[in-house]
Design an enzyme around this catalytic site. Structure first.
Site, PDB file in Angstrom:
ATOM      1  CE  LYS A 163      -3.041   2.549   3.115  1.00 30.18           C
ATOM      2  NZ  LYS A 163      -3.900   2.522   4.302  1.00 30.18           N
ATOM      3  N   GLY A 190      -6.505   2.142  13.050  1.00 27.93           N
ATOM      4  CA  GLY A 190      -6.755   1.214  14.156  1.00 27.93           C
ATOM      5  C   GLY A 190      -5.499   0.436  14.536  1.00 27.93           C
TER       6      GLY A 190
HETATM    7  P1  FAD Z   1     -11.177  -7.788  17.984  1.00 28.10           P
HETATM    8  O1  FAD Z   1     -10.536  -8.102  16.698  1.00 28.10           O
HETATM    9  O2  FAD Z   1     -12.649  -7.617  17.990  1.00 28.10           O
HETATM   10  O3  FAD Z   1     -10.763  -8.931  19.000  1.00 28.10           O
HETATM   11  C1  FAD Z   1     -11.409  -9.091  20.230  1.00 28.10           C
HETATM   12  C2  FAD Z   1     -10.931 -10.378  20.855  1.00 28.10           C
HETATM   13  O4  FAD Z   1     -11.411 -10.436  22.185  1.00 28.10           O
HETATM   14  C3  FAD Z   1     -11.410 -11.642  20.167  1.00 28.10           C
HETATM   15  O5  FAD Z   1     -10.333 -12.551  20.072  1.00 28.10           O
HETATM   16  C4  FAD Z   1     -12.463 -12.223  21.114  1.00 28.10           C
HETATM   17  O6  FAD Z   1     -12.542 -13.609  21.059  1.00 28.10           O
HETATM   18  C5  FAD Z   1     -11.888 -11.735  22.430  1.00 28.10           C
HETATM   19  N1  FAD Z   1     -12.860 -11.666  23.524  1.00 28.10           N
HETATM   20  C6  FAD Z   1     -13.910 -10.808  23.668  1.00 28.10           C
HETATM   21  N2  FAD Z   1     -14.555 -11.069  24.822  1.00 28.10           N
HETATM   22  C7  FAD Z   1     -13.894 -12.078  25.426  1.00 28.10           C
HETATM   23  C8  FAD Z   1     -14.070 -12.797  26.641  1.00 28.10           C
HETATM   24  N3  FAD Z   1     -15.068 -12.544  27.463  1.00 28.10           N
HETATM   25  N4  FAD Z   1     -13.204 -13.789  26.930  1.00 28.10           N
HETATM   26  C9  FAD Z   1     -12.170 -14.090  26.108  1.00 28.10           C
HETATM   27  N5  FAD Z   1     -11.955 -13.431  24.958  1.00 28.10           N
HETATM   28  C10 FAD Z   1     -12.807 -12.457  24.619  1.00 28.10           C
HETATM   29  N6  FAD Z   1      -7.895  -0.734  11.489  1.00 28.10           N
HETATM   30  C11 FAD Z   1      -6.907  -0.551  10.628  1.00 28.10           C
HETATM   31  O7  FAD Z   1      -5.762  -0.359  11.033  1.00 28.10           O
HETATM   32  N7  FAD Z   1      -7.144  -0.578   9.285  1.00 28.10           N
HETATM   33  C12 FAD Z   1      -8.366  -0.743   8.760  1.00 28.10           C
HETATM   34  O8  FAD Z   1      -8.518  -0.801   7.548  1.00 28.10           O
HETATM   35  C13 FAD Z   1      -9.453  -0.866   9.667  1.00 28.10           C
HETATM   36  N8  FAD Z   1     -10.711  -1.010   9.207  1.00 28.10           N
HETATM   37  C14 FAD Z   1     -11.738  -1.102  10.112  1.00 28.10           C
HETATM   38  C15 FAD Z   1     -13.050  -1.130   9.646  1.00 28.10           C
HETATM   39  C16 FAD Z   1     -14.098  -1.170  10.558  1.00 28.10           C
HETATM   40  C17 FAD Z   1     -15.504  -1.153  10.062  1.00 28.10           C
HETATM   41  C18 FAD Z   1     -13.832  -1.233  11.953  1.00 28.10           C
HETATM   42  C19 FAD Z   1     -14.937  -1.281  12.950  1.00 28.10           C
HETATM   43  C20 FAD Z   1     -12.521  -1.229  12.401  1.00 28.10           C
HETATM   44  C21 FAD Z   1     -11.478  -1.147  11.498  1.00 28.10           C
HETATM   45  N9  FAD Z   1     -10.163  -1.073  11.935  1.00 28.10           N
HETATM   46  C22 FAD Z   1      -9.157  -0.883  11.054  1.00 28.10           C
HETATM   47  C23 FAD Z   1      -9.822  -1.277  13.354  1.00 28.10           C
HETATM   48  C24 FAD Z   1      -9.375  -2.728  13.513  1.00 28.10           C
HETATM   49  O9  FAD Z   1     -10.431  -3.568  13.164  1.00 28.10           O
HETATM   50  C25 FAD Z   1      -8.937  -3.015  14.917  1.00 28.10           C
HETATM   51  O10 FAD Z   1      -7.979  -2.081  15.311  1.00 28.10           O
HETATM   52  C26 FAD Z   1      -8.322  -4.400  15.000  1.00 28.10           C
HETATM   53  O11 FAD Z   1      -9.112  -5.354  14.377  1.00 28.10           O
HETATM   54  C27 FAD Z   1      -8.098  -4.782  16.430  1.00 28.10           C
HETATM   55  O12 FAD Z   1      -9.210  -5.286  17.001  1.00 28.10           O
HETATM   56  P2  FAD Z   1      -9.120  -5.831  18.481  1.00 28.10           P
HETATM   57  O13 FAD Z   1      -8.075  -6.859  18.561  1.00 28.10           O
HETATM   58  O14 FAD Z   1      -9.053  -4.679  19.405  1.00 28.10           O
HETATM   59  O15 FAD Z   1     -10.580  -6.464  18.647  1.00 28.10           O
END
Ligand code: FAD
Length: 534
Positions: A88, A376
């Protein structure tokens, strides 16, 4: 892969064990990084739910992500094929000014001539109607859909940015240039990256538990004493990292940390996503993320080796979920007819503090600003770097906690301002949604900056204190690309000799023309890589 990402840092202090709740992108990036930083001196456990899935989006990155892989001592060839990753060079904005218009926010510093930014010179003597094409080599490479590596694998940075510029430009020296901005980032499949990092982490001693955390126990000081899982009993550590996504199970639900909503300034709070099959033989892998303006938001297009990730980010105040999905399906065409849509509600804003007592929220649990500039994963990476920098020594860590929280707040507030600039600065104002973007509240500091920028293009002084999050050139790209705010050149340039600036514009054009001829397309590049690997 370089063997054994040896511990980079010395004694982590009193914190000897870390429990990470959540195994999405944030959870596994954090686990891998902590192992690379501290090796066996810190025990790391990741507990992730099999029932609660990861969010399933988040596939475009910012160019700083390179430092993450470097820290893990990973080469591109180690991880890119495993994650169906592509290159990219920047973000392509379509229809933000008017239908049919596009411009880029490339990963390329803006040069300067005789102490004035090239954007200032461009306002004084535009070469064409395209600021991005006149001032950046990358814009031409994106238009021509080129790869940032030569067919033999040599990266662009080694060939392009040496001896470039006039001595004042960051691009004049490759080492300096790389410190300031790396010329490309990546697109990848988020779940494959998590899988890759799971192996990386567990190979280096991360304990991996698949289970639901059902309860978070606090001690009399409000610190987490342990978490209870459904099937694996109690888990305890010195530090807990909340990577549970928008749920923020520890930070919000257990500790009750207030949330600072950005909804008043950034109203997009919903998204619908599709994973469209990719036919590399027929479709070009564009070397950029595309953000196409729509009636109530914008659609992202992220080309991967295996498929195209796409989605409509919108404000539900202006559009229903059904209408958003219909628009997205029409935009994509018949290829997505059988693909199931993923509807997502977004929590826009940040936790008031991301580090509270012995809990640090990273990823969506800490905060999220809509995905317009792919920040993100950038937030995650920044948070991990900071938590290692300010690694907790004990309970009396208030100064470090405050410094960490200030750093997270600056980066998120900076990105919030930057995204607001996209909307207030877009010329598009043809319906209620886009008209409202011109009258909606924006952060006071941004309003003041915009008044300055109308007379003096963004520089490090006028973007302070958000400089370390987004460099001034990024603001220049949006301001001059989106076209809704009139910007004047510095009066001093009317008195200056433009010869050197003209030489620089000519050099950029010639360099871009040459590279467009020399570099392969991404399709050609990855086909060659696959053939070599056989
Ligand atoms: P998640 O990926 O949701 O992971 C959450 C984890 O917590 C999962 O493994 C789940 O199993 C676990 N969990 C939840 N509750 C419990 C529990 N009680 N017990 C045990 N485990 C649990 N960022 C970018 O940099 N580029 C992009 O292009 C981009 N596009 C996006 C588009 C959209 C529409 C959205 C909403 C976000 C986007 N983001 C983007 C942000 C990106 O998705 C996040 O920064 C990234 O996926 C990190 O997510 P996370 O690990 O915080 O949460």
């Amino acid at each position: 892969m370089n063997s054994g990402a040896a511990a980079n840092l010395t004694d982590p202090g009193k914190t000897k064990s870390v429990v990470i709740v959540g195994g999405g992108t944030a959870g596994w990036m954090t686990a891998a990084y902590l192992k690379a930083a501290f090796g066996d001196r810190v025990d790391v456990t990741v507990v992730e739910s099999a029932q609660i899935g990861a969010i399933g989006v988040g596939e475009a990155t910012f160019s700083d992500i390179r430092h993450f892989f470097e820290f893990l001592r990973l080469e591109e060839s180690d991880w890119m094929p495993a994650c169906n990753a592509t290159y990219k060079l920047g973000v392509r904005f379509e229809d933000w000014r008017e239908p049919g218009h596009h411009f880029y926010h490339p990963f390329e510093q803006l040069g300067s001539v005789d102490g004035f930014s090239l954007s200032d010179w461009w306002l004084r003597m535009p070469q064409s109607s395209r600021f991005d094409r006149d001032c950046f080599v990358m814009a031409a490479l994106c238009d021509a859909e080129r790869s940032p590596r030569y067919a033999d694998g040599t990266p662009l940075a080694q060939g392009v940015f040496e001896n470039v510029g006039d001595g004042q430009s960051a691009r004049s020296n490759i080492a300096e240039y790389q410190g300031a901005q790396f010329p490309y980032a990546y697109h990848f499949e988020a779940h494959l990256l998590a899988k890759f990092l799971t192996k990386y982490g567990t190979d280096r001693g991360v304990k991996h538990i698949t289970d639901n955390v059902v309860d978070v126990a606090l001690d009399h000081q409000g610190f987490v004493s342990h978490v209870n899982t459904a099937e694996n009993g109690t888990l305890s550590g010195d530090l807990y990292i909340d990577c549970t996504g928008f749920r923020a199970l520890l930070l919000k639900q257990a500790l009750g940390e207030p949330f600072v909503s950005f909804q008043d300034t950034l109203p997009n709070n919903s998204a619908v996503a599709l994973q469209v099959p990719m036919d590399m033989e027929r479709k070009a892998i564009r070397p950029c993320t595309t953000a196409t303006a729509q009636d109530a938001g914008w659609i992202w297009t992220i080309p991967l080796i295996s498929r195209i990730g796409t989605g409509y980010v919108y404000a539900d105040e202006y559009l229903s979920a059904e209408e958003a999905e219909k628009t997205l399906r029409e935009f994509v065409g018949p290829e997505a007819a059988d693909v199931q849509a993923n509807h997502i509600k977004m929590r826009i804003g940040r936790s008031e503090r991301s580090w509270v007592n012995n809990v640090v929220g990273i990823g969506l649990a800490s905060g999220f600003v809509e995905p317009l500039e792919s920040t993100g994963i950038f937030f995650i990476h920044h948070a991990i770097e900071q938590i290692v920098r300010y690694f907790p020594g004990g309970r009396d860590d208030d100064v470090r906690r405050d410094a960490y929280n200030r750093s997270i707040e600056h980066v998120m507030e900076g990105v919030r301002e930057f995204l607001c600039l996209h909307y207030v600065g877009a010329k598009r104002a043809d319906n209620r949604y886009w008209k409202d973007t011109k009258t909606r509240k924006i952060p006071d500091a941004l309003a003041e900056r915009i008044e300055i920028w109308k007379h003096k293009v963004p520089d490090s002084e006028s973007v302070y204190p958000y400089y370390h999050g987004l460099p001034p050139y990024s603001y220049n790209c949006i301001l001059l690309g989106a076209g809704g705010i009139e910007v004047k050149h510095s009066p001093a340039l009317d008195l200056a000799d433009p010869t050197a600036a003209q030489v620089e514009f000519d050099r950029i054009r010639q360099k871009a023309d040459k590279l467009v001829q020399e570099l392969p397309s991404q399709n050609e590049f990855f086909a060659a890589m696959r053939a070599n690997a056989k």
